[in-house]
Design a protein around this motif. Sequence first.
Motif, mmCIF file in Angstrom:
data_model
loop_
_atom_site.group_PDB
_atom_site.id
_atom_site.type_symbol
_atom_site.label_atom_id
_atom_site.label_comp_id
_atom_site.label_asym_id
_atom_site.label_seq_id
_atom_site.Cartn_x
_atom_site.Cartn_y
_atom_site.Cartn_z
ATOM 1 N N LYS A 86 56.425 64.858 47.665
ATOM 2 C CA LYS A 86 55.187 64.108 47.403
ATOM 3 C C LYS A 86 54.839 64.199 45.929
ATOM 4 O O LYS A 86 54.912 65.255 45.305
ATOM 5 C CB LYS A 86 54.050 64.651 48.265
ATOM 6 N N ASN A 87 54.478 63.057 45.357
ATOM 7 C CA ASN A 87 54.123 62.972 43.942
ATOM 8 C C ASN A 87 52.899 62.066 43.835
ATOM 9 O O ASN A 87 53.023 60.857 43.670
ATOM 10 C CB ASN A 87 55.310 62.417 43.141
ATOM 11 N N GLY A 88 51.711 62.680 43.961
ATOM 12 C CA GLY A 88 50.493 61.879 44.018
ATOM 13 C C GLY A 88 50.485 61.115 45.328
ATOM 14 O O GLY A 88 50.695 61.679 46.406
ATOM 15 N N GLY A 89 50.307 59.802 45.258
ATOM 16 C CA GLY A 89 50.357 58.990 46.463
ATOM 17 C C GLY A 89 51.758 58.491 46.772
ATOM 18 O O GLY A 89 51.976 57.842 47.791
ATOM 19 N N SER A 90 52.699 58.768 45.893
ATOM 20 C CA SER A 90 54.083 58.304 46.061
ATOM 21 C C SER A 90 54.985 59.460 46.482
ATOM 22 O O SER A 90 54.552 60.609 46.603
ATOM 23 C CB SER A 90 54.587 57.683 44.759
ATOM 24 N N PHE A 91 56.256 59.153 46.676
ATOM 25 C CA PHE A 91 57.248 60.158 47.055
ATOM 26 C C PHE A 91 58.501 59.989 46.190
ATOM 27 O O PHE A 91 59.003 58.863 46.029
ATOM 28 C CB PHE A 91 57.642 60.011 48.528
#
Length: 424
Positions: free
Chosen positions: A249-254
């Motif tokens: 997970k990277n903020g709201g992204s992956f």
Amino acid sequence: MLAGAGILLGVAAAPAQAAEVSYATECIPPAISGLPPVEGTSKVEVTAPAEAKVGDEVTITWKFVQGASKNPDILDLEKDTVKPTGTLKAAGAQTADIAMEGPRTNPPIPKNSDMKLSDMTGKLKLTTAGEVTLTPDTYNINVSKPLSTDTKCSPKETVKSAATIKVAAGGASSGGGTGGTPTVTPTVPTGSPSPTASASGSGGSDTGGSTGGGGQTDFTGKEVSVAYACKTPIGDKNATSPVQINAKKNGGSFDLTVQFKKSVMDSPADIPADSVKPSMEVALGGADKGTVHVEGPTNAKPIKSGDPIEIPDLTGTYKPGANGESTLAPGVLTVQALGTTTTCTPEKAEVSLTLDTAEQASGASGGGSSGGGTTTSGGTSSSGGLAETGAESHSALKALGLVAGTVVLLGGAIFTFLPHRRTR
């Protein structure tokens, strides 16, 4: 005086003789080509001095004279990429294996055109008075680009001698000759098999690994066995490979990482650095739709023949375009190698990972772009009609011996052919 000089010259210069012999030949293509042995007829012309003396070092030439040779309609051969070598047998008063070699000089050889091979020459130091016979034996044709490959050819019957040197006892003087070339004359099948899957896996289920939620940041997908239908420059091939998709997970992204879990195959030839680059469109399903582009680096170092070909991790960024549970499955795989492209499409979606996603601006949901990856419209429905290939557990995507696109072609390209001969 001129007449006298002419007589003296006639005595001093041993006349050269050129004789021709034909024989059945079997040629073994490079292992990477997947081609079977090829049988044909070689016609060889050998040129050597008719007479010489003990102590002379004579020059001998070897030339194939079989007509109607063709470079198959597969691959254009570049200028100065083809080199012939061979062995000529000396027998009778003196026995020896004479190494024959031609320079790597040839014009560009287009597909479906006559092969152009340089003349081969060799030298023999005469040591014993009597008659020395010269007989063609094995020969090899090397193509240097895009990878170095060899086709090895050998007689399949007793070969008649092609020339005889009468060697007189006496002082040493130099003998001479001309240059010659080898040309292979077998026929090769129009289609060259490329590497195929060694076995097929069992396939994946409809649900994948960890589902994102709460404070979790790392998500490990499950290994799925993906049956691929591959479009290569030499035709359609089947292959199966175990693949796993992981996410962070990277903020709201992956951040996605796609892994091929086993070395796909041993390299059948030397592969230069920076010559193989894989990429994939990860297929989205469930709440989300579209694809996410992931790619790997080119091979940083050359891969030696016999060493494992490792497919690097493919990475990219998934920006969700929908709320809910979204699935990720290995999608269309593309490998660019040495100027060729091989595209492999899954028979059906095999979900490796399921994530809880929250819609992001400009997220997937059938289109747009996200982070380091690109999304395109599409779903996770089955895309193909290809049966799996085998049933062993250690299946491998041998289509990714990709040099398939180029190297396998070389297997056919280094032959010269007789148009109406059948293969064994």
